[in-house]
Design a protein around this motif. Structure first.
Motif, PDB file in Angstrom:
ATOM      1  N   GLU A  81      -4.698   8.052   2.580  1.00  0.00           N
ATOM      2  CA  GLU A  81      -5.637   6.999   2.982  1.00  0.00           C
ATOM      3  C   GLU A  81      -4.908   5.663   3.199  1.00  0.00           C
ATOM      4  OE1 GLU A  81      -9.059   7.233   0.361  1.00  0.00           O
ATOM      5  OE2 GLU A  81      -9.636   9.131   1.312  1.00  0.00           O
ATOM      6  N   GLU A 135       3.345  -0.348  -3.107  1.00  0.00           N
ATOM      7  CA  GLU A 135       4.094  -0.607  -4.334  1.00  0.00           C
ATOM      8  C   GLU A 135       3.487   0.190  -5.504  1.00  0.00           C
ATOM      9  OE1 GLU A 135       6.825  -1.944  -4.575  1.00  0.00           O
ATOM     10  OE2 GLU A 135       7.071  -2.749  -6.602  1.00  0.00           O
ATOM     11  N   GLY A 136       2.156   0.243  -5.541  1.00  0.00           N
ATOM     12  CA  GLY A 136       1.477   1.012  -6.581  1.00  0.00           C
ATOM     13  C   GLY A 136       1.803   2.496  -6.483  1.00  0.00           C
ATOM     14  N   TYR A 137       1.894   3.002  -5.266  1.00  0.00           N
ATOM     15  CA  TYR A 137       2.233   4.414  -5.080  1.00  0.00           C
ATOM     16  C   TYR A 137       3.667   4.685  -5.533  1.00  0.00           C
ATOM     17  CZ  TYR A 137       2.850   8.989  -2.945  1.00  0.00           C
ATOM     18  OH  TYR A 137       3.109  10.313  -2.757  1.00  0.00           O
ATOM     19  N   ILE A 193      -4.537  11.976  -2.054  1.00  0.00           N
ATOM     20  CA  ILE A 193      -5.592  11.122  -1.492  1.00  0.00           C
ATOM     21  C   ILE A 193      -5.038   9.722  -1.263  1.00  0.00           C
ATOM     22  CG2 ILE A 193      -7.825  10.029  -1.927  1.00  0.00           C
ATOM     23  CD1 ILE A 193      -8.562  12.415  -3.648  1.00  0.00           C
ATOM     24  N   PHE A 194      -4.291   9.240  -2.254  1.00  0.00           N
ATOM     25  CA  PHE A 194      -3.837   7.850  -2.210  1.00  0.00           C
ATOM     26  C   PHE A 194      -2.920   7.598  -1.021  1.00  0.00           C
ATOM     27  CE2 PHE A 194      -1.692   3.987  -3.478  1.00  0.00           C
ATOM     28  CZ  PHE A 194      -2.740   3.253  -4.034  1.00  0.00           C
ATOM     29  N   ARG A 206     -10.659  15.797  -4.034  1.00  0.00           N
ATOM     30  CA  ARG A 206     -11.609  15.130  -4.937  1.00  0.00           C
ATOM     31  C   ARG A 206     -12.307  16.151  -5.830  1.00  0.00           C
ATOM     32  NH1 ARG A 206     -11.722  11.539  -0.428  1.00  0.00           N
ATOM     33  NH2 ARG A 206     -11.423   9.400  -1.158  1.00  0.00           N
ATOM     34  N   GLU A 250     -11.358  15.875   0.607  1.00  0.00           N
ATOM     35  CA  GLU A 250     -12.594  16.270  -0.079  1.00  0.00           C
ATOM     36  C   GLU A 250     -12.291  17.374  -1.093  1.00  0.00           C
ATOM     37  OE1 GLU A 250     -12.374  15.621   3.242  1.00  0.00           O
ATOM     38  OE2 GLU A 250     -13.356  13.713   2.838  1.00  0.00           O
ATOM     39  N   LEU A 292      -5.330  -5.329  -9.396  1.00  0.00           N
ATOM     40  CA  LEU A 292      -5.706  -3.913  -9.364  1.00  0.00           C
ATOM     41  C   LEU A 292      -6.619  -3.559 -10.533  1.00  0.00           C
ATOM     42  CD1 LEU A 292      -2.329  -2.205  -8.308  1.00  0.00           C
ATOM     43  CD2 LEU A 292      -4.270  -2.814  -6.866  1.00  0.00           C
ATOM     44  N   LEU A 330      -9.237   7.287  -9.196  1.00  0.00           N
ATOM     45  CA  LEU A 330      -8.103   6.962  -8.326  1.00  0.00           C
ATOM     46  C   LEU A 330      -7.695   5.500  -8.489  1.00  0.00           C
ATOM     47  CD1 LEU A 330      -6.586   8.573  -6.070  1.00  0.00           C
ATOM     48  CD2 LEU A 330      -8.154   7.557  -4.444  1.00  0.00           C
ATOM     49  N   LYS A 366     -19.120  14.224  -8.230  1.00  0.00           N
ATOM     50  CA  LYS A 366     -17.674  14.466  -8.404  1.00  0.00           C
ATOM     51  C   LYS A 366     -16.851  13.440  -7.622  1.00  0.00           C
ATOM     52  CE  LYS A 366     -17.919  19.561  -8.609  1.00  0.00           C
ATOM     53  NZ  LYS A 366     -17.511  19.987  -9.945  1.00  0.00           N
ATOM     54  N   HIS A 367     -17.227  13.231  -6.364  1.00  0.00           N
ATOM     55  CA  HIS A 367     -16.413  12.367  -5.513  1.00  0.00           C
ATOM     56  C   HIS A 367     -16.537  10.901  -5.922  1.00  0.00           C
ATOM     57  CE1 HIS A 367     -15.886  15.528  -2.093  1.00  0.00           C
ATOM     58  NE2 HIS A 367     -15.679  16.005  -3.287  1.00  0.00           N
ATOM     59  N   LEU A 409      -4.504  13.230  -6.937  1.00  0.00           N
ATOM     60  CA  LEU A 409      -4.704  11.788  -6.828  1.00  0.00           C
ATOM     61  C   LEU A 409      -3.691  11.199  -5.852  1.00  0.00           C
ATOM     62  CD1 LEU A 409      -5.112  10.889 -10.621  1.00  0.00           C
ATOM     63  CD2 LEU A 409      -6.874  10.550  -8.902  1.00  0.00           C
ATOM     64  N   ASN A 410      -2.434  11.641  -5.986  1.00  0.00           N
ATOM     65  CA  ASN A 410      -1.380  11.151  -5.089  1.00  0.00           C
ATOM     66  C   ASN A 410      -1.720  11.430  -3.640  1.00  0.00           C
ATOM     67  OD1 ASN A 410       0.203  10.255  -7.133  1.00  0.00           O
ATOM     68  ND2 ASN A 410       1.852  11.732  -6.835  1.00  0.00           N
ATOM     69  N   PHE A 416      -4.176   4.249 -10.408  1.00  0.00           N
ATOM     70  CA  PHE A 416      -3.138   3.545  -9.657  1.00  0.00           C
ATOM     71  C   PHE A 416      -2.963   2.097 -10.115  1.00  0.00           C
ATOM     72  CE2 PHE A 416      -3.033   7.310  -7.150  1.00  0.00           C
ATOM     73  CZ  PHE A 416      -1.722   7.370  -6.719  1.00  0.00           C
ATOM     74  N   HIS A 445       3.642   4.667  -9.276  1.00  0.00           N
ATOM     75  CA  HIS A 445       2.979   5.870  -9.782  1.00  0.00           C
ATOM     76  C   HIS A 445       3.922   7.069  -9.690  1.00  0.00           C
ATOM     77  CE1 HIS A 445      -0.246   8.972 -10.041  1.00  0.00           C
ATOM     78  NE2 HIS A 445      -0.787   8.070 -10.818  1.00  0.00           N
ATOM     79  N   ALA A 471     -14.231  10.703  -8.859  1.00  0.00           N
ATOM     80  CA  ALA A 471     -12.825  10.873  -8.469  1.00  0.00           C
ATOM     81  C   ALA A 471     -12.303   9.587  -7.831  1.00  0.00           C
ATOM     82  CB  ALA A 471     -12.669  12.054  -7.517  1.00  0.00           C
ATOM     83  N   MET A 484      -0.256  -8.631  -9.415  1.00  0.00           N
ATOM     84  CA  MET A 484      -0.593  -7.319  -8.854  1.00  0.00           C
ATOM     85  C   MET A 484      -1.361  -6.497  -9.895  1.00  0.00           C
ATOM     86  SD  MET A 484       1.956  -4.413  -7.329  1.00  0.00           S
ATOM     87  CE  MET A 484       1.491  -2.672  -7.400  1.00  0.00           C
ATOM     88  N   PRO A 528       0.279   2.195 -13.605  1.00  0.00           N
ATOM     89  CA  PRO A 528       1.725   1.913 -13.563  1.00  0.00           C
ATOM     90  C   PRO A 528       2.030   0.456 -13.215  1.00  0.00           C
ATOM     91  CG  PRO A 528       1.083   3.332 -11.724  1.00  0.00           C
ATOM     92  CD  PRO A 528      -0.108   3.220 -12.617  1.00  0.00           C
ATOM     93  N   ALA A 529       1.142  -0.202 -12.464  1.00  0.00           N
ATOM     94  CA  ALA A 529       1.366  -1.611 -12.129  1.00  0.00           C
ATOM     95  C   ALA A 529       1.290  -2.464 -13.396  1.00  0.00           C
ATOM     96  CB  ALA A 529       0.343  -2.081 -11.101  1.00  0.00           C
ATOM     97  N   MET A 563       0.374  -3.966  -1.996  1.00  0.00           N
ATOM     98  CA  MET A 563       0.138  -3.560  -3.388  1.00  0.00           C
ATOM     99  C   MET A 563      -0.076  -2.050  -3.496  1.00  0.00           C
ATOM    100  SD  MET A 563      -1.994  -6.511  -5.381  1.00  0.00           S
ATOM    101  CE  MET A 563      -3.424  -6.651  -4.330  1.00  0.00           C
ATOM    102  N   ARG A 585       4.450  -1.716 -15.489  1.00  0.00           N
ATOM    103  CA  ARG A 585       5.618  -2.359 -14.885  1.00  0.00           C
ATOM    104  C   ARG A 585       5.597  -3.874 -15.155  1.00  0.00           C
ATOM    105  NH1 ARG A 585       7.624  -3.634  -9.434  1.00  0.00           N
ATOM    106  NH2 ARG A 585       5.490  -4.035  -8.795  1.00  0.00           N
TER     107      ARG A 585
END
Lengths: 383, 326
Positions: A322, A290-292, A318-319, A370, A367, B267, B234, B226-227, A315-316, B238, A295, B230, B263, B241-242, A287, B245
């Motif tokens: 990881e 597929e989510g990436y 980090i995504f 973020r 970091e 999410l 995230l 912040k983190h 955002l991309n 993400f 996006h 963030a 999906m 778009p799921a 998932m 779609r």
């Protein structure tokens, strides 16, 4: 909204698939972080370029096909699915070239882009310095104008320069105004690595290969024509590159979709079908990949409709980084004792695991990303 | 290949957002929760008047005849406002189940809210305000008109979603509706609603983090805060778009519809729980009070994350599609 491919997009996909099926080397090339592998990858780049596949989104006059970003994504999907070699020219084609297209002069475009597309000139990046890592604005490497004003004289040190060991050129930013501090007074300069005064010292990476290097500049003379985007504008020029790097081009989704497909095959072959925890974890990764992909398609559609990729590109970054670590961690977990062998049948998973660990660090640590998201997307106050 | 909405779709959603921001404030939402049956008839009438409720009702029944792509941004906006009542059940599931019948008129004019319990849920939401209830029966879908509820109404975590137990689901009218398609519709619409809700919770937390000062600075200047935010963003971004779609897959009834919907819901549910926890943590003790408006949105998220199938339920459906059934 129409998520079907057009007939034109389908034809493009089929053309790419057919060419790759006929040309991708049957055996994987040795790593491009070795001398032999680097040379073989350079030859592969030329083969790609001869057929017009090296930089599909570039204008035709510089060696591309003038394809839009959606087609570029389609090409990338076919490329990674075909098992084709990694791109030794990626720093040039995906990072530097978009910046040259945006801020370069016509002479610079004509001079630098075609040999880049052909792998004749492979580029290394020279951003970080020993005291300027995450805090890149504390750059100290200097550029001084020669007395007659025709040359930059460069002094200082860059580090973590990927591909620099065997590359031909590097690009980086230098402090050209000695009175300046932080983001001001920096200039983006293009440097041939065979210029006298340049010393490249390889650094062995975690995986033992020399993928990156230190570059020392000792009274290195380069023509002022090698300035990209104007004197004193280096930070903005570099940030344009960094935004694109994180946003779209550095890691197109296909490589992660392919990695997760491999993980699924591995799970089917050796996983315990009754282990629900592992089944869920593999599904989560499917998932995520597929989510990436989705996006990225959303981002690219936005760009094609006249929008820009801003700080949300963090955002991309980090995504995908990881997700890549998690994919490889899970594979090693599935492999059990086999995951300790460096030369076994699962070598690529072990190599891939080590490489994935660099993802959350390079191109700006996660970091830092973020912080960027918090400051510029969520509009939280600066520290 | 084009992954975007038309300007008409964007404008309708923007108009709805504007109306909700102006008229449906958090204070009004709180009033709905604390008085009456968790329903706001005036808001409902307003949504009917704007054509929001009838978006998916066929034109032959006086609706706008839109598909899921036309609808998904509207549901997202209603989620951003935490609009109470059987939104998903009426404007999406009800419209799909009852389009082509005379009951559709009550959706279009706002007179007859519809609710649903298509997964065999023990607690059926909104029965106090929705006289028509869709239930799964014998592999198909039946419509119950004013069913008897057992033991009266039950107060739930979400004050805009009162619950009841239906003891007898027989005696309904059999509809010619596809049960799987309707449960997918409910899950997907709930995912879109959760997306709006998550975005709102992060906006509320952002406002607080800019405003609240400790150690001589706004708490939003601290990296720990912040983190935290963030990471929540995230997950939310993400899921987006799921969800879009899946709306397209649903509208075009593609072979991957069930996988894509699951999906999206998996999410969206996970992201909403993460957004709620993060927003609460950013607020500190204030967030733990009854008077803080954040609770209205968090409780909605906690109620809807498992509704129409939890993240785990939908993850397993994705697993069956991607890895093969067990």
């Amino acid at each position: 909204m129409d998520l079907r491919e057009t007939a034109d997009e389908q034809a493009f996909r089929e053309e790419a698939r057919a060419w790759l099926a006929a040309h991708v080397p049957a055996e994987p090339l040795p790593s491009f972080d070795t001398a032999e592998g680097f040379a073989l990858h350079r030859t592969w780049e030329a083969e790609l370029a001869d057929a017009g596949w090296s930089a599909v989104s570039w204008p035709v006059e510089y060696g591309g096909r003038g394809a839009d970003y959606l087609k570029w994504l389609i090409f990338e999907e076919e490329y990674w699915r075909s098992g084709a070699p990694g791109r030794v020219s990626q720093n040039g084609i995906f990072l530097l070239a978009p910046t040259i297209m945006e801020v370069g002069t016509d002479e610079q475009k004509a001079r630098f882009l075609p040999p880049m597309a052909r792998g004749e000139e492979v580029w290394a990046q020279a951003w970080s310095e020993p005291d300027a890592g995450s805090d890149m604005a504390s750059i100290r490497s200097k550029g001084t104008l020669s007395d007659d004003g025709t040359e930059w004289i460069l002094n200082g040190q860059k580090i973590w320069a990927s591909r620099a060991v065997w590359a031909d050129w590097c690009f980086g930013i230098f402090r050209t105004d000695p009175e300046s501090s932080r983001h001001k007074g920096l200039t983006f300069i293009l440097i041939p690595l065979d210029t006298p005064g340049v010393t490249v010292r390889p650094i062995a990476q975690l995986d033992g290969d020399t993928g990156f290097a230190e570059i020392f500049f000792d009274d290195v003379h380069v023509p002022v024509e090698n300035t990209l985007g104007g004197v004193g504008r280096g930070w903005n020029v570099a940030m344009a590159t960094a935004g694109f790097e994180r946003g779209v081009s550095l890691r197109s989704p296909a490589r992660f979709n392919v990695a997760v497909e491999r993980l699924i095959k591995l799970w089917v072959r050796i996983g315990d079908p009754d282990d629900d925890t592992m089944r869920d974890a593999v599904t989560d990764l499917w998932m995520q990949a597929e989510g990436y992909r989705l996006h990225t398609y959303l981002t690219v559609t936005k760009m094609l409709e006249g929008g820009t990729v801003g700080s949300e590109s963090s955002l991309n970054k980090i995504f995908w980084s990881e997700m890549d670590v998690r994919t490889h961690e899970l594979a090693l977990q599935l492999l059990g004792p086999e995951a300790e062998r460096l030369d076994g049948p699962y070598e690529s998973w072990v190599d891939g695991f080590l490489f994935s660990l660099s993802g959350p660090i390079y191109a700006g640590t996660n970091e830092v990303q973020r912080n960027i998201i918090a400051d510029r997307v969520l509009n939280l106050p600066r520290a | 290949m084009q992954f975007s909405f038309t300007s008409d779709q964007h404008e309708f959603a923007a108009g709805l957002r504007e109306m909700l921001e102006r008229e449906f404030t958090a204070a009004r939402l709180r009033h709905v929760w604390e008085s009456g049956d968790g329903h706001d008839p005036a808001l409902w009438a307003r949504l009917a008047e704007m054509g929001v409720l009838s978006m998916m009702v066929p034109e032959s029944e006086g609706g706008l005849g839109g598909d899921f792509v036309d609808t998904v941004l509207l549901v997202e906006e209603l989620g951003r406002a935490a609009a109470p009542g059987p939104i998903v059940e009426t404007m999406v599931v009800g419209a799909l189940a009852l389009g082509g019948t005379t009951w559709a008129a009550g959706i279009v004019d706002g007179s007859t809210p519809v609710t649903a319990a298509l997964l065999g849920e023990r607690y059926v939401p909104h029965t106090a305000v929705a006289p028509l209830v869709l239930v799964a029966h014998g592999g198909g879908v039946d419509l119950l008109d004013h069913p008897v509820v057992d033991g009266g109404e039950i107060e739930g975590l979400d004050g805009g979603r009162r619950l009841a137990i239906l003891t007898d689901i027989t005696g309904g009218t059999m509809l010619s509706a596809d049960l799987d398609r309707l449960t997918d519709a409910g899950a997907l619409a709930t995912a879109a609603y959760l997306l709006g809700l998550s975005t709102r919770m992060l906006a509320i937390a952002g406002d607080y983090a800019r405003d609240r000062r400790q150690f001589g600075q706004p708490i939003g200047a601290f990296q720990a805060v912040k983190h935290l935010m963030a990471d929540a963003l995230l997950k939310v971004e993400f899921s987006r778009p799921a969800i879009y779609r899946a709306a397209w897959s649903f509208a075009n009834d593609t072979p991957d519809r069930a996988r894509d919907v699951s999906m999206a819901k998996a999410l969206a549910s996970d992201a909403a729980l993460k957004a709620a926890r993060s927003a609460l943590q950013v607020h500190g003790a204030i967030g733990y009070t009854w008077e803080c408006d954040l609770q209205l949105f968090m409780k909605k998220a906690w109620a809807l994350a498992p509704a129409w199938g939890s993240a785990q339920h939908h993850r397993r459906r994705v697993a069956d599609a991607v890895l093969g059934p067990r």
